[in-house]
Design a protein around this motif. Structure first.
Motif, PDB file in Angstrom:
ATOM      1  N   THR A 155       0.856  -1.181   0.000  1.00 46.95           N
ATOM      2  CA  THR A 155       0.000   0.000   0.000  1.00 46.95           C
ATOM      3  C   THR A 155       0.893   1.232   0.000  1.00 46.95           C
ATOM      4  O   THR A 155       2.016   1.174   0.510  1.00 46.95           O
ATOM      5  CB  THR A 155      -0.930   0.019   1.231  1.00 46.95           C
ATOM      6  N   PRO A 156       0.417   2.363  -0.536  1.00 48.71           N
ATOM      7  CA  PRO A 156       1.245   3.576  -0.527  1.00 48.71           C
ATOM      8  C   PRO A 156       1.314   4.253   0.835  1.00 48.71           C
ATOM      9  O   PRO A 156       2.020   5.250   0.988  1.00 48.71           O
ATOM     10  CB  PRO A 156       0.568   4.471  -1.569  1.00 48.71           C
ATOM     11  N   GLY A 157       0.595   3.746   1.839  1.00 50.55           N
ATOM     12  CA  GLY A 157       0.713   4.308   3.179  1.00 50.55           C
ATOM     13  C   GLY A 157      -0.605   4.793   3.741  1.00 50.55           C
ATOM     14  O   GLY A 157      -1.475   5.278   3.015  1.00 50.55           O
ATOM     15  N   HIS A 158      -0.752   4.688   5.051  1.00 49.40           N
ATOM     16  CA  HIS A 158      -2.017   5.011   5.717  1.00 49.40           C
ATOM     17  C   HIS A 158      -2.251   6.515   5.863  1.00 49.40           C
ATOM     18  O   HIS A 158      -3.366   6.936   6.210  1.00 49.40           O
ATOM     19  CB  HIS A 158      -2.053   4.355   7.091  1.00 49.40           C
ATOM     20  N   GLU A 159      -1.207   7.318   5.638  1.00 54.27           N
ATOM     21  CA  GLU A 159      -1.410   8.763   5.762  1.00 54.27           C
ATOM     22  C   GLU A 159      -2.370   9.304   4.701  1.00 54.27           C
ATOM     23  O   GLU A 159      -2.879  10.422   4.824  1.00 54.27           O
ATOM     24  CB  GLU A 159      -0.070   9.509   5.675  1.00 54.27           C
ATOM     25  N   ARG A 160      -2.642   8.530   3.685  1.00 53.21           N
ATOM     26  CA  ARG A 160      -3.564   8.969   2.638  1.00 53.21           C
ATOM     27  C   ARG A 160      -5.005   9.032   3.139  1.00 53.21           C
ATOM     28  O   ARG A 160      -5.814   9.785   2.591  1.00 53.21           O
ATOM     29  CB  ARG A 160      -3.451   8.036   1.432  1.00 53.21           C
ATOM     30  N   TRP A 161      -5.331   8.205   4.163  1.00 52.83           N
ATOM     31  CA  TRP A 161      -6.716   8.150   4.633  1.00 52.83           C
ATOM     32  C   TRP A 161      -6.879   8.391   6.126  1.00 52.83           C
ATOM     33  O   TRP A 161      -7.932   8.834   6.579  1.00 52.83           O
ATOM     34  CB  TRP A 161      -7.346   6.798   4.293  1.00 52.83           C
ATOM     35  N   HIS A 162      -5.842   8.104   6.920  1.00 55.99           N
ATOM     36  CA  HIS A 162      -5.971   8.224   8.372  1.00 55.99           C
ATOM     37  C   HIS A 162      -5.691   9.674   8.785  1.00 55.99           C
ATOM     38  O   HIS A 162      -4.661  10.235   8.421  1.00 55.99           O
ATOM     39  CB  HIS A 162      -4.986   7.281   9.073  1.00 55.99           C
ATOM     40  N   PRO A 163      -6.570  10.300   9.577  1.00 59.93           N
ATOM     41  CA  PRO A 163      -6.364  11.709   9.936  1.00 59.93           C
ATOM     42  C   PRO A 163      -5.209  11.943  10.919  1.00 59.93           C
ATOM     43  O   PRO A 163      -4.700  13.051  11.010  1.00 59.93           O
ATOM     44  CB  PRO A 163      -7.702  12.116  10.552  1.00 59.93           C
ATOM     45  N   HIS A 164      -4.821  10.890  11.647  1.00 58.02           N
ATOM     46  CA  HIS A 164      -3.725  11.013  12.624  1.00 58.02           C
ATOM     47  C   HIS A 164      -2.793   9.799  12.487  1.00 58.02           C
ATOM     48  O   HIS A 164      -2.754   8.933  13.371  1.00 58.02           O
ATOM     49  CB  HIS A 164      -4.281  11.123  14.040  1.00 58.02           C
ATOM     50  N   PRO A 165      -2.025   9.734  11.411  1.00 57.12           N
ATOM     51  CA  PRO A 165      -1.253   8.532  11.100  1.00 57.12           C
ATOM     52  C   PRO A 165       0.129   8.473  11.741  1.00 57.12           C
ATOM     53  O   PRO A 165       0.918   7.573  11.415  1.00 57.12           O
ATOM     54  CB  PRO A 165      -1.116   8.618   9.576  1.00 57.12           C
ATOM     55  N   ASP A 166       0.447   9.390  12.653  1.00 53.79           N
ATOM     56  CA  ASP A 166       1.803   9.515  13.182  1.00 53.79           C
ATOM     57  C   ASP A 166       2.362   8.185  13.687  1.00 53.79           C
ATOM     58  O   ASP A 166       3.529   7.853  13.432  1.00 53.79           O
ATOM     59  CB  ASP A 166       1.839  10.541  14.317  1.00 53.79           C
ATOM     60  N   PHE A 167       1.538   7.419  14.428  1.00 51.88           N
ATOM     61  CA  PHE A 167       2.065   6.217  15.078  1.00 51.88           C
ATOM     62  C   PHE A 167       2.431   5.131  14.077  1.00 51.88           C
ATOM     63  O   PHE A 167       3.203   4.223  14.400  1.00 51.88           O
ATOM     64  CB  PHE A 167       1.083   5.691  16.128  1.00 51.88           C
ATOM     65  N   TYR A 168       1.915   5.211  12.854  1.00 50.36           N
ATOM     66  CA  TYR A 168       2.291   4.225  11.839  1.00 50.36           C
ATOM     67  C   TYR A 168       3.749   4.381  11.410  1.00 50.36           C
ATOM     68  O   TYR A 168       4.342   3.443  10.860  1.00 50.36           O
ATOM     69  CB  TYR A 168       1.410   4.361  10.599  1.00 50.36           C
ATOM     70  N   TYR A 169       4.326   5.546  11.650  1.00 47.18           N
ATOM     71  CA  TYR A 169       5.685   5.841  11.186  1.00 47.18           C
ATOM     72  C   TYR A 169       6.654   6.083  12.335  1.00 47.18           C
ATOM     73  O   TYR A 169       7.736   6.613  12.133  1.00 47.18           O
ATOM     74  CB  TYR A 169       5.641   7.037  10.227  1.00 47.18           C
ATOM     75  N   ALA A 170       6.251   5.656  13.536  1.00 51.25           N
ATOM     76  CA  ALA A 170       7.083   5.773  14.730  1.00 51.25           C
ATOM     77  C   ALA A 170       7.402   4.371  15.239  1.00 51.25           C
ATOM     78  O   ALA A 170       6.780   3.387  14.805  1.00 51.25           O
ATOM     79  CB  ALA A 170       6.344   6.581  15.798  1.00 51.25           C
ATOM     80  N   PRO A 171       8.378   4.226  16.132  1.00 52.72           N
ATOM     81  CA  PRO A 171       8.672   2.903  16.693  1.00 52.72           C
ATOM     82  C   PRO A 171       7.408   2.227  17.220  1.00 52.72           C
ATOM     83  O   PRO A 171       6.594   2.855  17.913  1.00 52.72           O
ATOM     84  CB  PRO A 171       9.653   3.228  17.823  1.00 52.72           C
ATOM     85  N   GLY A 172       7.247   0.976  16.850  1.00 52.77           N
ATOM     86  CA  GLY A 172       6.011   0.259  17.135  1.00 52.77           C
ATOM     87  C   GLY A 172       5.062   0.248  15.955  1.00 52.77           C
ATOM     88  O   GLY A 172       4.076  -0.495  15.947  1.00 52.77           O
ATOM     89  N   GLY A 173       5.357   1.096  14.962  1.00 54.46           N
ATOM     90  CA  GLY A 173       4.556   1.133  13.745  1.00 54.46           C
ATOM     91  C   GLY A 173       5.296   0.496  12.592  1.00 54.46           C
ATOM     92  O   GLY A 173       6.064  -0.444  12.762  1.00 54.46           O
ATOM     93  N   GLY A 174       5.078   1.038  11.385  1.00 52.82           N
ATOM     94  CA  GLY A 174       5.651   0.430  10.191  1.00 52.82           C
ATOM     95  C   GLY A 174       4.741  -0.662   9.664  1.00 52.82           C
ATOM     96  O   GLY A 174       3.855  -1.155  10.370  1.00 52.82           O
TER      97      GLY A 174
END
Length: 366
Positions: A155-174
């Protein structure tokens, strides 16, 4: 049927709606209390559920009639909330992953065992007719001895649809810790536990731009790898390859394929409960769709908690903490392997969960 099992929900973000839609009117479950860092959100949700009370997290955990805590907080808070609930004598069912680190996940499972309470963990999607029908086909010998599998999530990434996607790109995310639980849990149900892994990772860019909601256009930092690939060595000798990516655009690959000596199964997306399982047999000329033959029909998020409530000494929870801990170690070991450039043997193993017979929606949802 006795009194409903009383549940307290901690964390009322995006995913909570799916759980509440399943559980709020379930005859075997009663939502006694809800809590969120945003007190106004707690009050708004409680107002939609008869009998539910909006509380602080501390008061919810202290409430004596709450038997199980449904932990829907962000991944970084999973272990802390689960451990606090266990220390309060509650069972826990937690959104995936079980914890951010293997050490924290092991602490949750071990402390629960010492306290005599149960742990369950998403994903429960693998208990639906999609993954369970594929498992029934494998167990029934339709592809012969299973030799290998592939799992692909691009997928191109959850920031395209999630209004607060920060945790997907921080430790514990990815992509691996976020989406890997679906695919690796499915592979464990299909092929059994993993004994060793080898992984590699990469990162396409250093920041992402939020594409929806009140923060549209805001750039957020990326501090984890956003493309992970690896090889899982299963205890039964089968080899699985897995790719999870927030860097691709689209793929034509089946979410999961399982290859055996006598055929191949195309398994539907384990992020969903249902979907068509297709079989191509050796010497055949076309794919054949299999009718659902196992799993919770018309499953929805929360069925794993219902399964946990119904579990006993004879039949453990199918989305149990033991499976979640093994999946977590598989993922964190893949991340370590990607960093250290070496094969890593796992310290945990697990029995394949008991298969789910074909269960009509009226029999599990009431």
């Amino acid at each position: 049927m006795g009194d409903p099992h009383r549940v307290g929900v901690v964390g009322l973000g995006v995913i909570s709606r799916a759980y509440l839609d399943t559980l709020a009117d379930h005859p075997e479950v009663s939502i006694a209390a809800v809590a969120d860092l945003d007190a106004s959100r707690s009050a708004a949700v409680a107002a939609t559920i008869p009998g539910a009370e909006a509380l602080s997290v501390e008061h919810l955990l202290a409430r004596p009639d709450v038997q199980t805590v449904l932990n829907l907080t962000i991944p970084a808070a999973h272990a802390d909330i689960s451990l606090a609930a266990i220390d309060a004598g509650k069972n826990v069912y937690v959104e995936k992953p079980l914890a951010v680190t293997f050490a924290d996940g092991r602490s949750v499972v071990e402390r629960a065992a010492s306290a005599g309470v149960r742990v369950g963990c998403a994903p429960d999607t693998v208990l639906g007719t999609g993954t369970q029908t594929a498992r029934a086909a494998i167990d029934g010998g339709l592809i012969g001895r299973p030799m290998s599998a592939s799992a692909v999530m691009v997928t191109p990434g959850h920031e395209r649809w999630h209004p607060h996607p920060d945790f997907y790109y921080a430790p514990g995310g990815g992509p691996l810790l976020d989406m890997g639980p679906y695919y690796i849990s499915a592979l464990v149900h299909l092929l059994g536990p993993v004994r060793a892994v080898t992984g590699a990772g990469s990162r396409l860019r250093a920041e992402r731009v939020i594409g929806s909601g009140p923060r549209t256009g805001e750039a957020i930092p990326v501090t984890v790898d956003t493309h992970l690939t690896g090889v899982l060595e299963h205890t039964n000798g089968a080899l699985s390859t897995i790719t999870t990516s927030f860097d691709g655009v689209k793929t034509t690959a089946s979410p999961i394929e399982v290859h055996g000596e006598a055929g191949t199964l195309a398994v539907p997306d384990p992020n969903y409960f249902d979907g068509v399982v297709r079989l191509f047999t050796l010497g055949g000329t076309e794919w054949r769709a299999l009718e659902p033959r196992a799993g919770y029909a018309e499953g929805s998020r929360g069925v794993g908690l219902v399964d946990l409530v119904r579990a006993d000494d004879e039949r453990p929870a199918r989305a149990g903490g033991d499976v979640a801990l093994h999946v977590l170690e598989t993922m964190t070991s893949l991340l370590r392997s990607a960093t250290e450039g070496r094969r890593i043997e796992l310290s945990t193993t697990v029995e394949r969960p008991v298969a789910v017979p074909l269960t009509p929606v009226g029999q599990w949802k009431g």
